[in-house]
Design a protein around this motif. Structure first.
Motif, PDB file in Angstrom:
ATOM      1  N   HIS A 263     -79.809  -6.324  -3.372  1.00  0.00           N
ATOM      2  CA  HIS A 263     -79.535  -5.270  -2.387  1.00  0.00           C
ATOM      3  C   HIS A 263     -78.719  -4.136  -3.028  1.00  0.00           C
ATOM      4  CE1 HIS A 263     -81.220  -7.752   0.666  1.00  0.00           C
ATOM      5  NE2 HIS A 263     -80.248  -8.633   0.671  1.00  0.00           N
ATOM      6  N   VAL A 264     -77.759  -4.511  -3.854  1.00  0.00           N
ATOM      7  CA  VAL A 264     -76.935  -3.493  -4.510  1.00  0.00           C
ATOM      8  C   VAL A 264     -77.813  -2.673  -5.467  1.00  0.00           C
ATOM      9  CG1 VAL A 264     -74.818  -3.059  -5.817  1.00  0.00           C
ATOM     10  CG2 VAL A 264     -74.988  -5.116  -4.409  1.00  0.00           C
ATOM     11  N   VAL A 265     -78.655  -3.386  -6.196  1.00  0.00           N
ATOM     12  CA  VAL A 265     -79.539  -2.726  -7.170  1.00  0.00           C
ATOM     13  C   VAL A 265     -80.470  -1.743  -6.443  1.00  0.00           C
ATOM     14  CG1 VAL A 265     -81.364  -3.097  -8.880  1.00  0.00           C
ATOM     15  CG2 VAL A 265     -79.442  -4.695  -8.739  1.00  0.00           C
ATOM     16  N   ALA A 266     -80.992  -2.182  -5.299  1.00  0.00           N
ATOM     17  CA  ALA A 266     -81.922  -1.310  -4.563  1.00  0.00           C
ATOM     18  C   ALA A 266     -81.243  -0.001  -4.177  1.00  0.00           C
ATOM     19  CB  ALA A 266     -82.430  -2.037  -3.321  1.00  0.00           C
ATOM     20  N   GLY A 267     -80.007  -0.099  -3.697  1.00  0.00           N
ATOM     21  CA  GLY A 267     -79.283   1.107  -3.280  1.00  0.00           C
ATOM     22  C   GLY A 267     -79.011   2.017  -4.461  1.00  0.00           C
ATOM     23  N   TYR A 268     -78.626   1.426  -5.566  1.00  0.00           N
ATOM     24  CA  TYR A 268     -78.306   2.209  -6.765  1.00  0.00           C
ATOM     25  C   TYR A 268     -79.566   2.930  -7.253  1.00  0.00           C
ATOM     26  CZ  TYR A 268     -76.062   3.282 -11.252  1.00  0.00           C
ATOM     27  OH  TYR A 268     -75.505   3.925 -12.331  1.00  0.00           O
ATOM     28  N   HIS A 269     -80.644   2.172  -7.343  1.00  0.00           N
ATOM     29  CA  HIS A 269     -81.885   2.718  -7.882  1.00  0.00           C
ATOM     30  C   HIS A 269     -82.405   3.860  -7.006  1.00  0.00           C
ATOM     31  CE1 HIS A 269     -85.596   2.613 -10.202  1.00  0.00           C
ATOM     32  NE2 HIS A 269     -86.312   2.506  -9.084  1.00  0.00           N
ATOM     33  N   GLU A 270     -82.171   3.732  -5.714  1.00  0.00           N
ATOM     34  CA  GLU A 270     -82.638   4.781  -4.816  1.00  0.00           C
ATOM     35  C   GLU A 270     -81.861   6.080  -5.077  1.00  0.00           C
ATOM     36  OE1 GLU A 270     -83.633   6.651  -0.884  1.00  0.00           O
ATOM     37  OE2 GLU A 270     -81.610   5.995  -1.409  1.00  0.00           O
TER      38      GLU A 270
END
Ligand SMILES: Cc1ncc(COP(=O)(O)O)c(C=O)c1O
Length: 1023
Positions: A263-270
């Motif tokens: 979930h953290v990765v998804a937010g960062y990547h976005e």
């Protein structure tokens, strides 16, 4: 290695410094800090600041780095809510002071960013973790063009220099723990160092640990990360380290840390696109951060044992490292790739393309060739009607017969079980995994099943060599299993992949050795039978595997739905080899979005959907409901499925009768009279005449007609907040509706409302032994009022426990006294048992019996047919006679042979399974458990109920009884996320309703209480 020069200043010192340097008079309190001495200042005007005093051994430039970076961030992305630097009266961003001992210190003042630290925020929802990544992504994007000479420094927390901790490993006392760190250091060497030249570098915050991350504390359901504090560890390093550090802390204390990190990765990547090599380095860097942390703690315990701050996350970090020992690093890598919308397993696409373009060269896996032969494609999905009741499937013989009968009927020697299908046969504990919101089951089948008689030969579809083989002989495992390795050339490259053959015969493993060549078309093993094959109907489990994740002799054949795409990428569709024509497969089911769209178009919007994130439920079994992924929900609210969802006995009764006859009651049939007799036997005399209908509303509607015909009066007395049904006349006697949203706000003149006899919230409380009589006096007053106006009472209708009113137990003598007044006035008394009848209250079969009364008319519905539309009115011969006035009462469906067969089966099950006694035992345990929570949580104002009809009333204040409606709604939604279905009700929507199928067990009750306990500590349940 560590810095022990933290200055020691008192609150008084800070107060003086604030005044002298910044001209601020403020209330002051100390804040924690690793390096700096920190104070929170609150001025009279309400402004808040953080005063930071750093030792002068810190480079002034290092502090300047933080100040410049903050300025840069605020200028480049004003949406970031970061601390702002306040200058001194002398316009300095950094001031120098000298302590009484003569040592020099640097002082700076930052604006205070409100919020709760992530570490103390509960729960860490996917949205919250996403917002953490998103905030850091935005920050790192803004810092891309930031430079400062002091950022190029050596820091112990810089993940670039992870391997330096090797020199400190001896500080870890236990050798097992040292081995864990060594393993992750080896992973760092193997996976980060080779890609390090390709990793982007920039200045990063470098310490987004869960105590440095702030979450907004505003009202509302969605909490977001808004800021990060403590810029003291800023450094020029791999940009990806920022995300690795934040993810490492976000993974602490999680049952499924990888999903939390994703979930953290998804937010960062976005917010800031990651590169492929950064994604590759991410997992080892996360582990590296945890290793540095535990090594530092071990060291710190030696040199500064009294400083708790430095070891605050040590235990959770060890626990996480131990959990991560079970996560294959490539699986983590593929998970993060998937999160970043890349093909999870990088090799998978090339393999799929090769298989597609070489389809014609594949050999068959069994005789006959599945590309051409007639083949039964089974629906083994969660909601499959073909599978029927789940309980039958646990018997392998029955299951086998079931499948092979269908194949025989279709004149086919082969049947196929589908790839990428979530199945109910994998919802037992064996497939259960811990998720961040309760358990998850590995339900998604990622191979293809070929059902054939045991002993059928299995052929190699391609040339290969034996990679590994094993008898996986635990029950419900693969049994004898072979994995072949295939090496094929794709243009100038070589592709290596694997095929797995499971549930084989024991002799299939004879004569094998690793590396043994198997040529295409060779029958190299055979389909096994139960029990040798793991205890399954005879079939071949055939699976393609792109990356074996270092496993031998087995590989997961089912995956958890939340990781479905990653596993499908590891195991592409076996039909790429088998080649069953696409048109043989049935169409997919509707998705949740499709159903919602269709519902919005074709279903009246006044029909609401439960829960903020609605559920698609496709199967029920006893006290459980299953969504389309096979997630089991403990149903604590469906009193309709009284003896358990799809109870096989009830289902059989309905199916059996439906196959023979279903028609109206104008013909003579045994079922009608048998059922009427059995039903009346549960009721006291003179309740002996039945009218069968199809819903609770129809029952109450008819009860009104009976009462009015019998008394020749129209006036009704109803209890406040009651609901009696959906017809026009019933809405008129249901304050829950006419006083509620969309209601007229007032009843017709012939409807008279009396207060709810609520001894918790009403006028007379539980400590008043006469409360029942006092509430009943309102009924008497109304009868007198009606008579004063030249009318008289037709009926008083009252539920035996108040459902929509908030699960209220009537006080002693209430019905006795109320009935007396009504009867004195010539009226009749109707007991609405639609919610509570049929043994639910535990001590008695009917709710009214707990009040020591006999009504004139009883209405019943919901639980009566266990989900089949069956309801009834039972009354006295006298009232029934009055109703027989020449006008026929006809009901097309009421009392038909199928309904009565089902009704009889329900009564049988209640008796044979002693469900009334179970309701009493389990209900008592449940209420005791929830009452136990009252000591911990002031939010729980009252716990009440009888048997398995329980209400938990939530209040903001136990004195004022201010209703906690938003908390109740939050808790019901969270309980659902955690796998337990409840609802809320009561005039203020602040009562949690518990009214499960009566097969609810003590273990279920404990699970409910335990989960409630965990949710009650969450922020939105408290605020
Ligand atoms: C107490 C009571 N009576 C009657 C009804 C109406 O029953 P049905 O929905 O079967 O028409 C309900 C339904 O919730 C109810 O709770």
């Amino acid at each position: 290695m560590l810095n022990n020069n933290k200055p020691s200043f008192t609150v008084e010192d800070a107060s003086r410094i604030a005044l002298e340097l910044y001209g601020l008079r403020a209330e002051i309190c100390a804040l924690p800090g690793e390096r700096d001495c920190n104070f929170l200042l609150k001025t009279e005007a309400g402004q808040k600041f953080v005063l930071k005093i750093a030792p002068a051994v810190e480079q002034r430039d290092a502090i300047d780095l933080q100040i410049q970076a903050l300025g840069h961030l605020v200028a480049h992305d004003p949406s970031l809510l970061l601390p702002r630097v306040r200058v001194t009266a002398g316009d300095e961003t950094i001031a120098m002071i000298t302590s009484v001992e003569g040592t020099k210190h640097f002082v700076r003042l930052l604006s205070y960013v409100p919020g709760r630290v992530l570490a103390e925020t509960r729960p860490h929802t996917p949205e919250l973790l996403y917002s953490l990544g998103s905030m850091l992504g935005k920050m790192d994007r803004a810092l891309q063009d930031f430079a400062h000479p002091s950022a190029h420094r050596t820091l112990k927390w810089d993940l670039q220099c992870t391997l330096r901790i090797r020199n400190y490993l001896h500080y870890i006392e236990q050798p097992e723990r040292r081995a864990i760190v060594e393993r992750f250091l080896a992973l760092f060497e193997a996976q980060v160092l080779p890609v390090s030249p390709t990793l982007r570098m920039s200045v990063i915050h470098n310490d987004a640990n869960d105590y440095n991350v702030l979450v907004d504390a505003t009202e509302g359901e969605t909490r977001r990360v808004v800021s990060v504090v403590d810029f003291g560890d800023m450094v020029f390093t791999y940009t990806i380290c920022e995300l690795a550090i934040a993810a490492a802390y976000a993974m602490l204390n999680k049952a499924d840390p990888l999903t939390a990190a994703a979930h953290v990765v998804a937010g960062y990547h976005e917010a800031f696109l990651l590169t492929e090599s950064e994604i590759e380095a991410l997992y080892p860097l996360i582990c590296a951060r945890l290793c540095i942390s535990v090594v530092n703690s071990a060291y710190q315990q030696k040199v500064e044992p009294q400083n708790d701050y430095l070891t605050v996350s040590e235990q959770p970090a060890w626990a996480l490292l131990e959990q991560l020992m079970d996560v294959h690093p490539r699986l983590a890598h593929y998970t993060f790739r998937h999160t970043c919308q890349l093909p999870p397993c990088p090799r998978s696409n090339a393999l799929v393309e090769w298989l597609e373009s070489n389809a014609g060269k594949m050999g068959r896996v069994v005789e006959p060739d599945l590309r051409v032969v007639k083949n039964v494609i089974f629906d083994l999905s969660i909601g499959s009607r073909e599978l029927g009741n789940l309980l039958a499937l646990s018997d392998v013989e029955v299951f086998t017969r079931h499948l092979f009968d269908r194949m025989n009927a279709a004149n086919s020697s082969v049947g196929t079980g589908r790839y990428n299908e979530a199945r109910p046969i994998y919802t037992s504990d064996q497939y259960k995994l811990a998720g961040n919101n309760g358990p998850e089951w590995r339900t998604v089948h990622i191979g293809l099943d070929v059902f054939m008689e045991a002993g059928a030969p299995v052929l190699a579809p391609l040339d290969g060599v034996v990679h590994s083989y094993r008898n996986n002989d635990s029950p419900l495992d693969y049994g004898p299993t072979i994995i072949l390795q295939h090496t094929v050339s794709d243009e100038d490259k070589q592709l290596v992949f694997y095929t797995l053959y499971g549930h084989l015969s024991a002799d299939s493993l004879d004569g094998l050795y690793e590396g043994k060549p198997i040529t295409q078309g060779t029958p190299f093993c055979k389909i096994g039978n139960y029990p040798v094959n793991g205890g399954w109907p005879p079939h071949l489990h055939f699976q393609i595997i792109t990356d074996l994740l270092d496993r031998t002799g087995e590989f997961p054949g089912v995956a958890r739905p939340s990781q479905r795409d990653v596993w499908l990428s590891l195991s592409p569709d076996p039909n790429l080899i088998v080649g069953i024509p696409k048109e043989c497969f049935p169409a997919d089911c509707l998705s949740i979005e499709e159903i919602r769209r269709e519902r919005a178009e074709h279903i009246g919007k006044s029909l609401s959907i439960s829960y903020q994130r609605p559920l698609k439920i496709v199967r029920g079994a006893m006290q459980y409901l299953y969504d389309e992924d096979g997630r089991a929900y403990l149903d604590a609210v469906n009193n309709v499925s009284h003896v358990g969802h799809c109870h096989p006995r009830v289902v059989r009764a309905g199916q059996g009768q439906m196959a023979v006859l279903n028609t109206n009651t104008r013909y003579l049939h045994d079922n009608l009279v048998r059922y009427a007799e059995r039903l009346c036997a549960t009721l006291p005399e003179p309740l002996s005449v039945c009218f069968f209908v199809c819903s609770g509303s129809e029952a109450n509607e008819l009860a009104l007609r009976l009462a009015r015909t019998h008394t020749r009066q129209k006036d009704m007395i109803v209890v406040d907040a009651a609901y009696h049904g959906n017809t026009t006349s019933l809405i008129n006697i249901s304050p829950y509706k006419f006083d509620g949203p969309g209601g007229s706000g007032a009843p017709p003149p012939y409807v008279h409302k009396v207060p709810m006899p609520d001894i918790y919230r009403g006028e007379y409380k539980g400590n008043d032994p006469q409360a029942g009589e006092k509430y009943a006096r309102y009924v008497e007053e109304v009868t007198l009022e009606i008579q004063k106006n030249q009318g008289n009472v037709a009926a008083f209708i009252c539920e035996s426990l108040l459902g929509c009113g908030g699960q209220i137990v009537l006080p002693e003598n209430y019905l006795k006294e109320a009935y007396r007044s009504v009867r004195n006035a010539g009226g009749v008394c109707i007991a609405d048992e639609v919610q509570v009848g049929f043994g639910r209250v535990g001590t008695h079969f009917w709710g009214f019996e707990t009040q020591g009364v006999i009504p004139d008319i009883v209405t019943m519905g919901k639980p009566m047919g266990n989900g089949h539309p069956l309801a009834a009115v039972v009354t006295t011969p006298e009232i029934a006679a009055s109703f027989n006035n020449g006008m026929e009462y006809f009901n097309t469906f009421g009392g038909n042979p199928v309904s009565c067969a089902i009704g009889l089966a329900v009564l049988d099950v209640i008796n044979e399974e002693r469900l009334q006694a179970n309701a009493l035992r389990v209900g008592t345990r449940l209420m005791d458990g929830v009452r136990g929570l009252m000591e911990k949580y002031a939010l729980i104002g009252d716990v009440r109920g009888l048997g398995l009809f329980v209400g938990i009333e939530l209040v903001l204040d136990r004195e004022t009884l201010a209703p906690a409606a938003s908390q109740a709604s939050y808790i019901a939604n969270r309980m659902k996320e955690r796998g337990i279905l409840l609802s809320t009700d009561g005039p203020f929507h602040n009562v949690l309703k518990v009214k499960p199928p009566l097969v609810f067990t003590e273990e279920n009750a404990d699970f409910l209480v335990g989960t409630l306990d965990e949710i009650l500590v969450e922020d939105l349940a408290r605020e």
